[in-house]
Design a protein around this motif. Structure first.
Motif, PDB file in Angstrom:
ATOM      1  N   TYR A  41      31.641  84.294 -28.112  1.00 46.61           N
ATOM      2  CA  TYR A  41      31.458  83.170 -27.183  1.00 46.61           C
ATOM      3  C   TYR A  41      30.900  82.002 -27.993  1.00 46.61           C
ATOM      4  O   TYR A  41      29.692  81.917 -28.234  1.00 46.61           O
ATOM      5  N   HIS A  56      30.206  73.185 -13.339  1.00 46.82           N
ATOM      6  CA  HIS A  56      31.112  74.325 -13.218  1.00 46.82           C
ATOM      7  C   HIS A  56      30.826  75.063 -11.903  1.00 46.82           C
ATOM      8  O   HIS A  56      31.737  75.389 -11.136  1.00 46.82           O
ATOM      9  N   THR A  96      25.204  84.212 -16.549  1.00 46.32           N
ATOM     10  CA  THR A  96      24.860  83.297 -15.443  1.00 46.32           C
ATOM     11  C   THR A  96      24.962  81.817 -15.800  1.00 46.32           C
ATOM     12  O   THR A  96      25.000  80.959 -14.925  1.00 46.32           O
ATOM     13  N   MET A 117      21.545  87.185 -15.867  1.00 49.14           N
ATOM     14  CA  MET A 117      21.359  87.515 -17.302  1.00 49.14           C
ATOM     15  C   MET A 117      22.386  86.757 -18.132  1.00 49.14           C
ATOM     16  O   MET A 117      23.491  86.468 -17.689  1.00 49.14           O
ATOM     17  N   ALA A 139      26.182  91.416 -22.508  1.00 50.41           N
ATOM     18  CA  ALA A 139      26.901  92.338 -21.622  1.00 50.41           C
ATOM     19  C   ALA A 139      27.637  93.423 -22.401  1.00 50.41           C
ATOM     20  O   ALA A 139      27.902  94.506 -21.871  1.00 50.41           O
ATOM     21  N   VAL A 160      33.318  84.644 -17.819  1.00 46.40           N
ATOM     22  CA  VAL A 160      32.519  85.229 -18.901  1.00 46.40           C
ATOM     23  C   VAL A 160      33.369  86.039 -19.880  1.00 46.40           C
ATOM     24  O   VAL A 160      32.943  86.325 -20.997  1.00 46.40           O
TER      25      VAL A 160
HETATM   26  C1  LIG Z   1      31.576  79.412 -18.870  1.00 49.06           C
HETATM   27  S1  LIG Z   1      29.946  79.991 -18.672  1.00 49.06           S
HETATM   28  C2  LIG Z   1      29.963  80.487 -16.974  1.00 49.06           C
HETATM   29  C3  LIG Z   1      28.591  80.478 -16.359  1.00 49.06           C
HETATM   30  C4  LIG Z   1      28.525  81.010 -14.929  1.00 49.06           C
HETATM   31  N1  LIG Z   1      28.966  82.383 -14.844  1.00 49.06           N
HETATM   32  C5  LIG Z   1      29.332  80.154 -13.999  1.00 49.06           C
HETATM   33  O1  LIG Z   1      30.457  80.548 -13.642  1.00 49.06           O
HETATM   34  O2  LIG Z   1      28.864  79.073 -13.617  1.00 49.06           O
HETATM   35  C6  LIG Z   1      29.919  81.558 -19.515  1.00 49.06           C
HETATM   36  C7  LIG Z   1      28.521  82.112 -19.665  1.00 49.06           C
HETATM   37  O3  LIG Z   1      28.635  83.496 -20.016  1.00 49.06           O
HETATM   38  C8  LIG Z   1      27.702  83.786 -21.033  1.00 49.06           C
HETATM   39  N2  LIG Z   1      28.210  84.935 -21.790  1.00 49.06           N
HETATM   40  C9  LIG Z   1      29.337  84.987 -22.539  1.00 49.06           C
HETATM   41  N3  LIG Z   1      29.468  86.204 -23.085  1.00 49.06           N
HETATM   42  C10 LIG Z   1      28.411  86.949 -22.661  1.00 49.06           C
HETATM   43  C11 LIG Z   1      27.979  88.274 -22.911  1.00 49.06           C
HETATM   44  N4  LIG Z   1      28.668  89.093 -23.716  1.00 49.06           N
HETATM   45  N5  LIG Z   1      26.832  88.702 -22.333  1.00 49.06           N
HETATM   46  C12 LIG Z   1      26.118  87.868 -21.526  1.00 49.06           C
HETATM   47  N6  LIG Z   1      26.468  86.602 -21.263  1.00 49.06           N
HETATM   48  C13 LIG Z   1      27.604  86.137 -21.822  1.00 49.06           C
HETATM   49  C14 LIG Z   1      27.627  82.503 -21.850  1.00 49.06           C
HETATM   50  O4  LIG Z   1      26.438  82.429 -22.611  1.00 49.06           O
HETATM   51  C15 LIG Z   1      27.721  81.427 -20.773  1.00 49.06           C
HETATM   52  O5  LIG Z   1      26.473  81.055 -20.294  1.00 49.06           O
END
Ligand SMILES: C[S@@+](CC[C@H](N)C(=O)[O-])C[C@H]1O[C@@H](n2cnc3c(N)ncnc32)[C@H](O)[C@@H]1O
Length: 355
Positions: A41, A56, A96, A117, A139, A160
């Motif tokens: 990411y 978003h 999140t 998280m 995750a 995510v």
């Molecule tokens: C595009 S944002 C979406 C945020 C939120 N879910 C929303 O829809 O408004 C993606 C989020 O997922 C988190 N993320 C990506 N891969 C992840 C992982 N393996 N474990 C935990 N968080 C993760 C990123 O840090 C980022 O904050």
């Protein structure tokens, strides 16, 4: 990717935040802070990105007219019902982002507890209510350590999958963490576009009729997600360096969550259902859009005009030069204001109820 330019150093996390391992939280990639727990990411982490992630969340709330798609509402409300002798309903939001969805959920369901998280400490733009808190974790590696079986009534995972390498193990963990009757609500997009007849639009190179800067951007996002940066390395085998590329297998599954959940077997989910949301790419009107989609589309357009800045470290980890990214950014911003073609992005919501 150009390994020489991928300079990674640890940088201090934002002040005043709680997290288990301060040093691991952020690192620098191409001069920009990115998360330090996960190498697939590759979005920047700063105040502007948290503000984009608030947008978003607002974009989905406006499009759906609420916190989840209308057809999933009954199942979710049922899962969050309070039982006299049971534990209080609990919600987990994996990845999140800015925490905005969690805060909205905690306010909408004051008798539930909501946990968000993420790979990085959340910097929410408003004070979370007392029934909401945030934790740092990956995750891919931390869910089993962080959460006991049957801990949650609702688990939400939105946008995510780009950061999750082992999607099947994520789904198994989600199932383990859900209480019986609990709901898993997942959403991810498809890195392609659709016309007003809901037919997929073919990718066009620059100079061809129908070329789109937005399509070019998401094409490069998909390429980098497939080949996750630090897994792409050079092995010195004289007289040549052999390039080995390890793909993020989830890149191909982003739009196939419904099929993946159905494929988990008959004894796993009571039901698996799906809802498609199409949002317009840019400032145009179309008779097929609902008022919610029109409003959501405006927020999506603003969100997309900010996206090239967010994903600059990701694009630099692929095969685009800084100059090419600057051209793409200005081309995209012009296109969003005055689109030459009417195209839509597809966001696929899937929800399933645990048996
Ligand atoms: C595009 S944002 C979406 C945020 C939120 N879910 C929303 O829809 O408004 C993606 C989020 O997922 C988190 N993320 C990506 N891969 C992840 C992982 N393996 N474990 C935990 N968080 C993760 C990123 O840090 C980022 O904050």
């Amino acid at each position: 990717m150009n390994p020489e330019s991928a300079i990674e150093t640890e940088v201090a996390p934002p002040a005043g935040l709680n997290h288990p391992s301060p040093k691991a939280v952020l690192r620098e990639l191409h001069g920009v802070p990115v998360n330090g727990l996960n190498d697939s990411y590759l979005y920047k982490v700063d105040a502007a990105e948290f503000s984009r992630l608030d947008l978003h969340n607002a974009m989905f709330s406006a499009s759906l007219g609420g916190l989840f798609p209308a057809p999933a509402r009954e199942d979710i409300q049922q899962a969050l019902m309070i039982c006299n002798d049971g534990p209080i309903p609990a919600v987990l939001d994996i990845g999140t982002g800015s925490g905005a969805w969690c805060i909205d959920m905690a306010k909408a369901f004051p008798n539930s507890h909501v946990v968000g998280m993420d790979l990085v400490p959340v910097k929410a733009s408003s004070v979370p209510p007392s029934n909401c808190h945030f934790e740092v974790g990956n995750a891919d590696t931390d869910l089993a350590k962080m959460y006991a079986p049957e801990s949650f009534n609702l688990i939400h995972v939105r946008s995510v999958v780009q950061g999750v390498k082992d999607l099947h193990s994520l789904f198994q963990n989600v199932w383990r963490m859900l209480r019986p009757g609990g709901v898993f609500l997942a959403m991810d997009g498809r890195l392609t576009t659709w016309d007003e007849e809901r037919q997929e639009i073919l990718y066009k190179e620059e100079g061809q009729p129908g070329f789109s800067w937005f399509r070019k951007m998401i094409y490069h996002m998909l390429e980098v997600t497939k080949v996750s940066t630090p897994n792409c390395f050079l092995v010195p085998v004289a007289p040549f360096n052999i390039r080995i590329q390890a793909r993020n297998p989830s890149a191909d599954l982003m739009h196939r969550i419904t099929e993946c959940l159905r494929g988990m077997g008959d004894d796993v989910w009571e039901k698996v259902d799906r809802f498609n949301l199409y949002l317009p790419v840019g400032n145009f009107d179309s008779p097929i859009m609902s008022p919610g989609e029109r409003l959501g589309g405006k927020l999506f357009t603003e969100n997309m005009s900010r996206l090239p800045d967010s994903i600059r470290p990701m694009l630099l980890s692929g095969d685009l030069t800084p100059e090419e990214i600057d051209r793409l950014t200005s081309g995209l911003r012009e296109e969003l204001k005055e689109p030459r073609i009417k195209q839509f992005s597809l966001f696929i919501y899937t929800w399933s109820v645990k048996k």
